[in-house]
Design a protein around this motif. Structure first.
Motif, mmCIF file in Angstrom:
data_model
loop_
_atom_site.group_PDB
_atom_site.id
_atom_site.type_symbol
_atom_site.label_atom_id
_atom_site.label_comp_id
_atom_site.label_asym_id
_atom_site.label_seq_id
_atom_site.Cartn_x
_atom_site.Cartn_y
_atom_site.Cartn_z
ATOM 1 N N ASP A 17 0.833 -1.206 0.000
ATOM 2 C CA ASP A 17 0.000 0.000 0.000
ATOM 3 C C ASP A 17 0.865 1.253 0.000
ATOM 4 O O ASP A 17 0.589 2.223 -0.706
ATOM 5 C CB ASP A 17 -0.920 0.018 1.226
ATOM 6 N N GLN A 44 3.967 1.581 -1.082
ATOM 7 C CA GLN A 44 4.641 1.735 -2.371
ATOM 8 C C GLN A 44 3.699 2.319 -3.424
ATOM 9 O O GLN A 44 4.099 3.150 -4.241
ATOM 10 C CB GLN A 44 5.183 0.376 -2.829
ATOM 11 N N LYS A 45 2.452 1.883 -3.389
ATOM 12 C CA LYS A 45 1.463 2.391 -4.341
ATOM 13 C C LYS A 45 1.213 3.879 -4.126
ATOM 14 O O LYS A 45 1.193 4.665 -5.082
ATOM 15 C CB LYS A 45 0.163 1.605 -4.186
ATOM 16 N N ASP A 69 2.257 7.015 -6.548
ATOM 17 C CA ASP A 69 1.152 7.857 -7.001
ATOM 18 C C ASP A 69 1.480 9.339 -6.780
ATOM 19 O O ASP A 69 1.441 10.147 -7.712
ATOM 20 C CB ASP A 69 -0.120 7.469 -6.241
#
Length: 441
Positions: free
Chosen positions: A247, A249-250, A254
């Motif tokens: 989560d 890393q996402k 982003d």
């Protein structure tokens, strides 16, 4: 290429976010409202070379039932600017970050307070931009209804432009103070903002010299779509809710990707998820500390805490059933979604979810100095974060355990400083000093 370095903030309002912290054996029950205790804590953090001491803020008593509220150690605490101004006099290098609401404050007030704190501290101030999700806050400011979520973020974007414009009211060399000629400042180096926008109308100029750092460091929290976009456009540090490494890393990719699209250097923003840390001499000992801490949470507090995060009264839910469908509200969207995802991922009943959240339900590192350092290094190297906003389980012992045990292990690995890089928060975070938009350097 130089090894990446962790940046560490300390989440200190409340002094411990865990609901049972004040009841832990040996803890200071009055830590949130005892200046002597807080002074000892910030000096310990500075000895551990922490980047910043962060004061979150609430503009209302927490919106929970009185049977839960009466068990909360966060019902009372100092106003952040008053406290941080006092703490600036007993510290030298650690950053001082406070929340300033863009919904219930005026930009001139916010600009003036942070500029003053930056001067008083020698360049260590940071502004945590929040839109304020607690609906009860509106009632303390002459409003019957809370501003709608998207509108709050539109106002926040304009608010940022006004505040930073006010900080640029004077050129850095405007104040000549020429005793012989009698000229105190050069009028051509003063700018009147004359802002007239959708939400705000502010003439200016600010009646204080440009901050030491140019601008105090801009900090943001939240991970909604509106929040991520605001962060990409304005923030220099982001405090996020912690989930899994995947989560993290996402979210990291982003926000930094959005920065690249608008021409901002991704290295000029530090992403610091909140991390609750319990240190033991063995993993089992750390787990025992966490279990004892969680056992100090009363169920009244647990279900009320869940209600606050969901933005929906959960007291009527079946305690032993699954979490029902939760409608969207005007409260924090990212917080609500974390709870929904957590319940689904771990197949938790409402009771189990409430007990988890009633203490602390986010990212937690529970182990020895070595295992905690392993996890932090994995997040850093894996681009899940640039560091962490550390939440301590109880004080003073929980904070001292981290500074005395985990910090030396991070330093031994070469991923955390042994000495501060500079005198200002920007220097220590590796952030550039902003140019004045109205005057050439």
């Amino acid at each position: 290429m130089a090894q990446r370095q962790l940046k560490l903030g300390a989440f200190m309002r409340p002094i411990s976010i865990h609901t049972g912290a004040w009841r832990y054996p040996g803890a200071w029950p009055d830590a949130n409202f005892n200046f002597g205790h807080i002074k000892q804590l910030i000096q310990k953090l500075e000895a551990g070379k922490f980047d910043a001491f962060f004061m979150a803020d609430h503009l209302a008593v927490l919106n929970m039932p009185i049977d839960a509220l009466k068990r909360s150690h966060t019902v009372t605490s100092f106003e952040p600017f008053t406290l941080l101004s006092a703490l600036s006099a007993v510290t030298e290098r650690i950053g001082l970050i406070a929340t300033g609401s863009t919904t219930f404050d005026a930009p001139y007030h916010v600009a003036r307070r942070f500029a003053s704190l930056d001067h008083l501290s020698g360049g260590r101030a940071g502004w945590n931009i929040v839109t304020t999700s607690n609906p009860d806050a509106a009632l303390n400011f002459g409003l019957d209804d809370h501003m709608e979520h998207a509108e709050r973020y539109k106002r926040a974007r304009e608010f940022y432009d006004v505040v930073t414009g006010l900080w640029d009211s004077f050129a850095d060399d405007a104040f000549v103070r020429d005793v012989e000629s009698g000229l105190f400042f050069e009028p051509s180096k003063m700018h009147t903002l004359d802002h007239d926008g959708q939400f705000l109308k502010v003439r200016g100029p600010l009646n204080i010299a440009r901050p030491v750092q140019g601008w105090p460091v801009i900090v943001q929290a939240g991970a909604s779509e509106d929040g991520k976009q605001l962060a990409a456009e304005t923030a220099e540090a982001v405090f996020t809710g912690g989930g899994s490494l995947a989560d993290g890393q996402k979210l990291y990719a982003d926000i930094k990707g959005r920065m690249e699209k608008i021409g901002r250097d991704p290295e000029h923003l530090k992403i610091l998820p909140g991390a609750f840390v319990v240190v033991g001499d063995s993993v089992d000992e750390a787990k025992e500390k966490r279990a004892l801490l969680d056992s100090r949470v009363h169920y009244d507090s647990a279900i009320a805490s869940l209600s606050v995060i969901l933005g929906t009264d959960a007291s009527g839910f079946d305690p032993d059933g699954p979490l029902p469908e939760i409608p969207e509200t005007n409260a924090s969207k990212s917080g609500r979604q974390r709870m929904v995802d957590l319940a689904k991922r771990d197949n938790l009943t409402v009771r189990q979810l409430a007990q988890r959240v009633g203490g602390y339900g986010g990212l937690a590192f529970v182990g020895t100095a070595k295992t905690i350092a392993d996890q932090m290094e994995e997040w850093l190297v894996g681009r899940g974060s640039d560091g962490f906003n550390i939440m301590f389980p109880f004080v003073p012992a929980g904070l001292a355990d981290f500074v005395d045990k985990v910090v030396p292990e991070l330093q031994r690995r070469g991923i955390f400083r042994k000495e501060y890089e500079g005198a200002t928060l920007r220097e220590n975070l590796g952030l550039p000093r902003p140019k004045n938009r109205f005057f050439e350097a």
